[in-house]
Design a protein around this motif. Structure first.
Motif, PDB file in Angstrom:
ATOM      1  N   VAL A 199      45.842  39.906  37.408  1.00  0.00           N
ATOM      2  CA  VAL A 199      45.976  39.061  36.212  1.00  0.00           C
ATOM      3  C   VAL A 199      44.993  37.903  36.305  1.00  0.00           C
ATOM      4  N   SER A 200      44.789  37.253  35.186  1.00  0.00           N
ATOM      5  CA  SER A 200      43.817  36.164  35.134  1.00  0.00           C
ATOM      6  C   SER A 200      44.381  34.876  35.714  1.00  0.00           C
TER       7      SER A 200
ATOM      8  N   CYS B 173      42.601  30.062  45.034  1.00  0.00           N
ATOM      9  CA  CYS B 173      41.828  31.294  45.244  1.00  0.00           C
ATOM     10  C   CYS B 173      40.618  31.024  46.136  1.00  0.00           C
TER      11      CYS B 173
ATOM     12  N   ALA C 283      43.520  37.883  46.301  1.00  0.00           N
ATOM     13  CA  ALA C 283      42.812  37.428  45.097  1.00  0.00           C
ATOM     14  C   ALA C 283      41.346  37.819  45.238  1.00  0.00           C
TER      15      ALA C 283
ATOM     16  N   THR D 225      34.741  35.361  37.872  1.00  0.00           N
ATOM     17  CA  THR D 225      36.148  35.362  37.463  1.00  0.00           C
ATOM     18  C   THR D 225      37.060  35.807  38.604  1.00  0.00           C
ATOM     19  N   TRP D 226      38.123  35.034  38.806  1.00  0.00           N
ATOM     20  CA  TRP D 226      39.111  35.385  39.818  1.00  0.00           C
ATOM     21  C   TRP D 226      40.187  36.280  39.204  1.00  0.00           C
ATOM     22  N   TYR D 227      40.590  37.313  39.973  1.00  0.00           N
ATOM     23  CA  TYR D 227      41.697  38.182  39.575  1.00  0.00           C
ATOM     24  C   TYR D 227      42.751  38.133  40.672  1.00  0.00           C
TER      25      TYR D 227
ATOM     26  N   GLU E  97      49.519  40.559  40.433  1.00  0.00           N
ATOM     27  CA  GLU E  97      50.590  40.084  39.553  1.00  0.00           C
ATOM     28  C   GLU E  97      51.808  39.595  40.339  1.00  0.00           C
TER      29      GLU E  97
END
Length: 206
Positions: A1-2, A21, A29, A35-37, A40
């Protein structure tokens, strides 16, 4: 997730989540591009308690005292507390003269200026008293410590050469201060025990 979605879930700012992160505090992570993901089911990191990493004033004083550091809080306390305490007792030394004694073990005196030797001796002794208080501050205040401090403060002064002046002990003669009678010599020990018991029973001492 973002980052945005996880920030909303954890009740944090997006910046805080990105920092977690970046510092490896969120397991698995991944940074893809810019962009970090985040998984969940990732667990919210515990907040770092910065107070644990912040040294207490006592720690700082002891470290600076041991290092004989100048310009720090220990240096300032020695000079300011000694000057003001002695000034209350009638010392005529200036703040600068007090500082010179502490920093250089000398004193600046002009040709038309006289200085009471007792003021100089008590100033040097006062520095030693502050050092002792820093060393003993975690111990209960006691009659022994009060007497020891008095003995250090008056050591080598003209008072210490008077038969009736009890250096490092309770007074032998009755006296008054500011027109007010004080505790009689035979009652001082009793009243001090009572005062110290009350002081040491307090949970918070300011």
């Amino acid at each position: 997730v973002s980052v945005a979605k996880m920030a909303e879930k954890w009740g944090l700012s997006e910046r805080s989540v990105r920092n977690y992160c970046a510092h490896g505090r969120i397991a698995d992570a991944k940074l893809i591009g810019k962009t970090w993901y985040i998984p969940e089911n990732a667990q919210k990191p515990d907040r770092v308690n910065k107070k644990k990493d912040t040294p207490s004033l006592l720690q700082i004083l002891r470290e600076q005292k041991a290092a004989k550091m100048t310009g720090g809080i220990y240096h300032k306390i020695q000079i300011d507390l000694t000057y003001n305490s002695n000034h209350i007792e009638g010392s005529r030394l200036t703040h600068d003269q007090t500082r010179y004694i502490f920093e250089t073990n000398t004193i600046g005196v002009t040709a038309d200026e006289t200085v009471n030797v007792n003021d100089i001796v008590e100033t040097v002794n006062h520095f030693r008293c502050i050092d002792l208080v820093i060393d003993k501050v975690e111990e209960p205040l006691s009659e022994e410590l009060v007497k020891t401090l008095h003995g250090i403060l008056k050591s080598g002064t003209s008072d210490s050469r008077k038969d009736w002046f009890a250096v490092g002990d309770y007074k032998k003669l009755p006296n008054e201060v500011g027109g007010m009678e004080t505790t009689l010599p035979e009652d001082v020990s009793r009243d001090m025990k009572k005062l110290l018991a009350d002081y040491n029973s307090k949970e918070n001492v300011t």
